[in-house]
Design an enzyme around this catalytic site. Structure first.
Site, PDB file in Angstrom:
ATOM      1  N   GLY A 172      14.398  -3.483  -1.951  1.00  6.26           N
ATOM      2  CA  GLY A 172      15.970  -4.047  -2.281  1.00  6.26           C
ATOM      3  C   GLY A 172      15.849  -5.081  -3.099  1.00  6.26           C
ATOM      4  O   GLY A 172      17.022  -5.510  -3.854  1.00  6.26           O
ATOM      5  N   ILE A 205      12.662   2.092  -0.724  1.00  3.10           N
ATOM      6  CA  ILE A 205      11.810   3.109  -0.164  1.00  3.10           C
ATOM      7  C   ILE A 205      11.260   2.790   0.995  1.00  3.10           C
ATOM      8  O   ILE A 205      11.064   3.749   2.062  1.00  3.10           O
ATOM      9  CB  ILE A 205      10.652   3.458  -1.161  1.00  3.10           C
ATOM     10  CG1 ILE A 205      10.249   5.006  -1.061  1.00  3.10           C
ATOM     11  CG2 ILE A 205       9.495   2.739  -1.421  1.00  3.10           C
ATOM     12  CD1 ILE A 205       9.623   5.586  -2.168  1.00  3.10           C
ATOM     13  N   HIS A 257      16.864   1.714  -6.687  1.00  2.00           N
ATOM     14  CA  HIS A 257      16.105   1.404  -5.425  1.00  2.00           C
ATOM     15  C   HIS A 257      14.834   0.859  -5.941  1.00  2.00           C
ATOM     16  O   HIS A 257      14.400   1.188  -6.948  1.00  2.00           O
ATOM     17  CB  HIS A 257      16.091   2.573  -4.667  1.00  2.00           C
ATOM     18  CG  HIS A 257      14.826   3.453  -4.843  1.00  2.00           C
ATOM     19  ND1 HIS A 257      13.683   3.385  -4.216  1.00  2.00           N
ATOM     20  CD2 HIS A 257      14.703   4.619  -5.248  1.00  2.00           C
ATOM     21  CE1 HIS A 257      12.768   4.176  -4.687  1.00  2.00           C
ATOM     22  NE2 HIS A 257      13.607   5.195  -5.290  1.00  2.00           N
ATOM     23  N   CYS A 258      14.057   0.181  -5.054  1.00  2.00           N
ATOM     24  CA  CYS A 258      12.920  -0.268  -5.237  1.00  2.00           C
ATOM     25  C   CYS A 258      11.982  -0.263  -3.777  1.00  2.00           C
ATOM     26  O   CYS A 258      12.071   0.854  -3.227  1.00  2.00           O
ATOM     27  CB  CYS A 258      12.839  -1.607  -5.729  1.00  2.00           C
ATOM     28  SG  CYS A 258      13.489  -2.833  -4.825  1.00  2.00           S
ATOM     29  N   ARG A 259      10.965  -1.094  -3.906  1.00  3.17           N
ATOM     30  CA  ARG A 259      10.322  -1.017  -2.584  1.00  3.17           C
ATOM     31  C   ARG A 259      11.122  -1.596  -1.377  1.00  3.17           C
ATOM     32  O   ARG A 259      11.189  -0.790  -0.269  1.00  3.17           O
ATOM     33  CB  ARG A 259       9.168  -1.955  -2.509  1.00  3.17           C
ATOM     34  CG  ARG A 259       8.291  -1.882  -1.445  1.00  3.17           C
ATOM     35  CD  ARG A 259       6.989  -2.856  -1.706  1.00  3.17           C
ATOM     36  NE  ARG A 259       6.097  -2.873  -0.463  1.00  3.17           N
ATOM     37  CZ  ARG A 259       6.265  -3.838   0.539  1.00  3.17           C
ATOM     38  NH1 ARG A 259       7.182  -4.919   0.338  1.00  3.17           N
ATOM     39  NH2 ARG A 259       5.444  -3.713   1.677  1.00  3.17           N
TER      40      ARG A 259
END
Length: 107
Positions: A68, A93, A64-66
């Protein structure tokens, strides 16, 4: 690479599944808010500095990141390095916080 929603990820966690999840954002973003999972920034993955997850090549690995996008890029890099079961967390997130607030993932 498959995609999964934050709701699907949460359902797996709630069912007691042991999951391997990594965060590919930058350290300053991680310091502001994180899910309690290991941080391996996208740049380290692109530079093939992945010793801490090398043993997970055949395991299901959620990224995961901010939002996607970076996690999808990281997933593509990991697949070229031999990772066979990479899963991108759609919405990152931001989607997690929208649905579940600051609840952490416990690995």
């Amino acid at each position: 690479m498959r995609n999964i929603t934050v709701e699907e990820l949460k359902a797996k966690l709630d069912a007691g599944e042991k999951l391997h999840v990594i965060d590919v954002r930058e350290p300053n973003e991680y310091a502001e808010a994180n899910l309690g999972v290991p941080l391996i920034p996208l740049g380290k993955i692109q530079a093939m500095q992945i010793d801490e997850i090398e043993n997970l090549k055949d395991e299901e690995l959620f990224i995961h990141c901010r939002s996607g996008k970076r996690s999808a890029t990281a997933g593509m890099f990991l697949e070229t390095m031999g990772f066979t079961n990479v899963v991108n967390v759609e919405g990152g997130i931001l989607a997690w916080q929208e649905k579940f607030g600051s609840e952490k993932i416990v690995n």
